[in-house]
Design a protein around this motif. Structure first.
Motif, PDB file in Angstrom:
ATOM      1  N   THR A 127      -6.989  14.595 -22.994  1.00  0.00           N
ATOM      2  CA  THR A 127      -7.086  14.175 -21.596  1.00  0.00           C
ATOM      3  C   THR A 127      -8.477  14.494 -21.063  1.00  0.00           C
ATOM      4  O   THR A 127      -9.220  15.267 -21.662  1.00  0.00           O
ATOM      5  N   ILE A 128      -8.818  13.880 -19.935  1.00  0.00           N
ATOM      6  CA  ILE A 128     -10.081  14.142 -19.251  1.00  0.00           C
ATOM      7  C   ILE A 128      -9.733  14.608 -17.850  1.00  0.00           C
ATOM      8  O   ILE A 128      -8.857  14.036 -17.192  1.00  0.00           O
ATOM      9  N   THR A 129     -10.430  15.644 -17.367  1.00  0.00           N
ATOM     10  CA  THR A 129     -10.066  16.242 -16.085  1.00  0.00           C
ATOM     11  C   THR A 129     -11.292  16.355 -15.167  1.00  0.00           C
ATOM     12  O   THR A 129     -12.397  15.937 -15.519  1.00  0.00           O
ATOM     13  N   ARG A 130     -11.071  16.952 -13.997  1.00  0.00           N
ATOM     14  CA  ARG A 130     -12.087  16.974 -12.950  1.00  0.00           C
ATOM     15  C   ARG A 130     -13.420  17.593 -13.376  1.00  0.00           C
ATOM     16  O   ARG A 130     -14.479  17.140 -12.918  1.00  0.00           O
ATOM     17  N   PRO A 131     -13.466  18.603 -14.229  1.00  0.00           N
ATOM     18  CA  PRO A 131     -14.773  19.160 -14.604  1.00  0.00           C
ATOM     19  C   PRO A 131     -15.642  18.202 -15.441  1.00  0.00           C
ATOM     20  O   PRO A 131     -16.834  18.458 -15.628  1.00  0.00           O
ATOM     21  N   ASP A 132     -15.054  17.109 -15.937  1.00  0.00           N
ATOM     22  CA  ASP A 132     -15.722  16.267 -16.928  1.00  0.00           C
ATOM     23  C   ASP A 132     -16.447  15.079 -16.280  1.00  0.00           C
ATOM     24  O   ASP A 132     -16.320  14.828 -15.079  1.00  0.00           O
ATOM     25  N   LEU A 133     -17.162  14.323 -17.120  1.00  0.00           N
ATOM     26  CA  LEU A 133     -17.977  13.210 -16.632  1.00  0.00           C
ATOM     27  C   LEU A 133     -17.983  12.092 -17.665  1.00  0.00           C
ATOM     28  O   LEU A 133     -18.003  12.340 -18.876  1.00  0.00           O
ATOM     29  N   GLU A 134     -17.968  10.876 -17.159  1.00  0.00           N
ATOM     30  CA  GLU A 134     -18.082   9.672 -17.991  1.00  0.00           C
ATOM     31  C   GLU A 134     -19.366   8.950 -17.636  1.00  0.00           C
ATOM     32  O   GLU A 134     -19.647   8.697 -16.464  1.00  0.00           O
ATOM     33  N   LEU A 135     -20.167   8.593 -18.647  1.00  0.00           N
ATOM     34  CA  LEU A 135     -21.383   7.801 -18.454  1.00  0.00           C
ATOM     35  C   LEU A 135     -21.217   6.457 -19.144  1.00  0.00           C
ATOM     36  O   LEU A 135     -20.961   6.399 -20.347  1.00  0.00           O
ATOM     37  N   MET A 136     -21.359   5.375 -18.377  1.00  0.00           N
ATOM     38  CA  MET A 136     -21.366   4.030 -18.954  1.00  0.00           C
ATOM     39  C   MET A 136     -22.757   3.422 -18.795  1.00  0.00           C
ATOM     40  O   MET A 136     -23.364   3.500 -17.722  1.00  0.00           O
ATOM     41  N   ILE A 137     -23.249   2.831 -19.881  1.00  0.00           N
ATOM     42  CA  ILE A 137     -24.522   2.110 -19.867  1.00  0.00           C
ATOM     43  C   ILE A 137     -24.205   0.645 -20.110  1.00  0.00           C
ATOM     44  O   ILE A 137     -23.834   0.254 -21.216  1.00  0.00           O
ATOM     45  N   TRP A 138     -24.281  -0.171 -19.069  1.00  0.00           N
ATOM     46  CA  TRP A 138     -23.952  -1.583 -19.166  1.00  0.00           C
ATOM     47  C   TRP A 138     -25.161  -2.364 -19.676  1.00  0.00           C
ATOM     48  O   TRP A 138     -26.284  -2.176 -19.204  1.00  0.00           O
TER      49      TRP A 138
ATOM     50  N   LYS B 132     -13.715  10.674 -29.775  1.00  0.00           N
ATOM     51  CA  LYS B 132     -13.211  10.222 -28.478  1.00  0.00           C
ATOM     52  C   LYS B 132     -12.248  11.281 -27.942  1.00  0.00           C
ATOM     53  O   LYS B 132     -11.224  11.553 -28.556  1.00  0.00           O
ATOM     54  N   PRO B 133     -12.553  11.899 -26.795  1.00  0.00           N
ATOM     55  CA  PRO B 133     -11.756  13.053 -26.372  1.00  0.00           C
ATOM     56  C   PRO B 133     -10.305  12.731 -26.033  1.00  0.00           C
ATOM     57  O   PRO B 133      -9.448  13.609 -26.118  1.00  0.00           O
ATOM     58  N   TRP B 134     -10.027  11.479 -25.683  1.00  0.00           N
ATOM     59  CA  TRP B 134      -8.639  11.093 -25.427  1.00  0.00           C
ATOM     60  C   TRP B 134      -7.771  11.279 -26.677  1.00  0.00           C
ATOM     61  O   TRP B 134      -6.548  11.391 -26.581  1.00  0.00           O
ATOM     62  N   ASP B 135      -8.410  11.302 -27.843  1.00  0.00           N
ATOM     63  CA  ASP B 135      -7.671  11.424 -29.101  1.00  0.00           C
ATOM     64  C   ASP B 135      -7.413  12.865 -29.494  1.00  0.00           C
ATOM     65  O   ASP B 135      -6.772  13.125 -30.508  1.00  0.00           O
ATOM     66  N   GLY B 136      -7.950  13.817 -28.733  1.00  0.00           N
ATOM     67  CA  GLY B 136      -7.740  15.218 -29.053  1.00  0.00           C
ATOM     68  C   GLY B 136      -8.842  15.786 -29.939  1.00  0.00           C
ATOM     69  O   GLY B 136      -9.735  15.077 -30.398  1.00  0.00           O
ATOM     70  N   TYR B 137      -8.795  17.075 -30.161  1.00  0.00           N
ATOM     71  CA  TYR B 137      -9.815  17.771 -30.949  1.00  0.00           C
ATOM     72  C   TYR B 137      -9.116  18.785 -31.839  1.00  0.00           C
ATOM     73  O   TYR B 137      -8.181  19.456 -31.382  1.00  0.00           O
ATOM     74  N   PRO B 138      -9.511  18.957 -33.069  1.00  0.00           N
ATOM     75  CA  PRO B 138     -10.544  18.221 -33.791  1.00  0.00           C
ATOM     76  C   PRO B 138      -9.927  17.165 -34.726  1.00  0.00           C
ATOM     77  O   PRO B 138      -9.886  17.361 -35.951  1.00  0.00           O
TER      78      PRO B 138
END
Length: 348
Positions: A200-211, A133-139
């Protein structure tokens, strides 16, 4: 009436009763299935507190919003579970997430009153299935799955033998009260420009949700079109119509793909209790089809707009699953889900 006629009549009646019995058995869900997939809060809470769920995360205040834990099944699969009460500034009640290490099953319920909502939704109690999960940082961690390696670029996932053509299979049910309580049971997938982005997530990124299921949740605010994507529900192949939502108004680009073939499709729909199987590739292709039309900015000088070429080179870093619920107009409610099992398979 002679004896022969009486016998014939009795035989016909018996035959009719047998046929009716067969039809009833065929169309009535087995009692075991009903018990295993609770869709009411009482049944779900009782299940979550049963002895099989012996690993728990319990939040009773906003100060415990992000309780999380790594869990491992008896077969060696590792997941990360989290209460994730991200927009609950304050509340009375409980958020209860429980895991069964023998089966890999997950059970969640929340009972809330006097909720102070800091944003739009309240929370997304979840499990990270693969990746990080990218909110948690890498790696910090990278959860491995033998059939899907993440992080991976979208272009690689969409290759003929790429991971996008793996099958995701899960059995679940959803419960909530009152009947108007807003929620969606959905996958959350983060797709990044820089896969080593930290915290953190910024403008270059994308979130996909499949409901897979939603209730009392308006989907018209960002709808840009519909697409047909095949899915298997309780063993039946269905070529389902999905609404596609795209918004450039988050700090990142938001995409949601939402089933439209069942229920009141603008505010409720999907499958409340089911076994669902699908491939990721058609949902990734929906990104490539619909996002470029919105001309979402990237914030990058070398790639100003998220066109198809840009999107293909983004990197998918995780797959999460959970229930998103609540809004700024309500202050109380109950909600939960039971994830009986989930797997990623190379073939059905």
């Amino acid at each position: 009436m002679n004896t022969k006629l009486i016998v014939i009549t009795a035989v016909v009646i018996v035959a009719i009763l047998v046929v009716l019995g067969v039809l009833l058995l065929k169309h009535k869900p087995p009692m075991r299935q009903i018990q295993e997939l609770p869709i009411n809060m009482t049944g779900l809470i009782n299940l979550c507190h049963s002895s099989q769920f012996n690993i728990t995360l319990i939040s009773t205040s906003a100060s415990q919003a992000y309780l999380s834990k790594f869990v491992t099944t008896s077969s060696g699969m590792q997941y990360r579970i989290e209460n994730n009460l991200y927009d609950m500034g304050a509340f009375n009640g409980i958020s209860y997430l429980a895991f069964n290490p023998l089966t890999g099953s997950l059970c969640y319920y929340g009972n809330f009153t006097n909720v102070y909502d800091k944003g739009v939704d309240w929370a997304y109690p979840e499990v990270v299935i693969v990746g990080y999960k990218p909110w948690d940082g890498y790696p910090v961690y990278n959860l491995r799955n033998p059939n899907l390696t993440l992080p991976a670029r979208i272009s690689d996932l969409l290759q003929p033998n790429g991971g996008g053509y793996d099958w995701v299979k899960l059995t679940y049910s959803v419960a909530y009260a009152p009947s108007t309580f807003p929620e969606d049971f959905a996958f959350d997938i983060w797709i990044l420009y820089n896969p080593k982005e930290v915290g953190t997530i910024t403008r270059p990124d994308l979130e996909l949700m499949i409901w897979l299921f939603f209730n009392n949740t308006d989907i018209t605010w960002a709808k840009v079109g519909t697409t047909k994507i095949p899915i298997i529900v309780n063993g039946d192949y269905r070529n389902v119509t999905w609404a596609v939502l795209v918004s450039c108004n988050f700090p990142w680009t938001y995409v949601a793909v939402i089933p439209q073939d069942t229920g009141n499709t603008t505010v409720a729909g999907g499958w409340r209790a089911a076994t669902v199987e699908f491939q990721l590739a058609p949902f990734l292709n929906a990104i490539l089809q619909f996002v470029p039309n919105k001309k979402c900015e990237t914030g990058l000088s070398n790639y100003p707009i998220k066109d198809e070429a840009y999107l293909e080179n983004l990197t998918m870093v995780d797959i999460e699953l959970g229930i998103e619920f609540g809004n700024q107009y309500i202050k109380s409610g109950s909600v939960g889900y039971y994830l009986k099992d989930i797997s990623i398979l190379k073939e059905r």
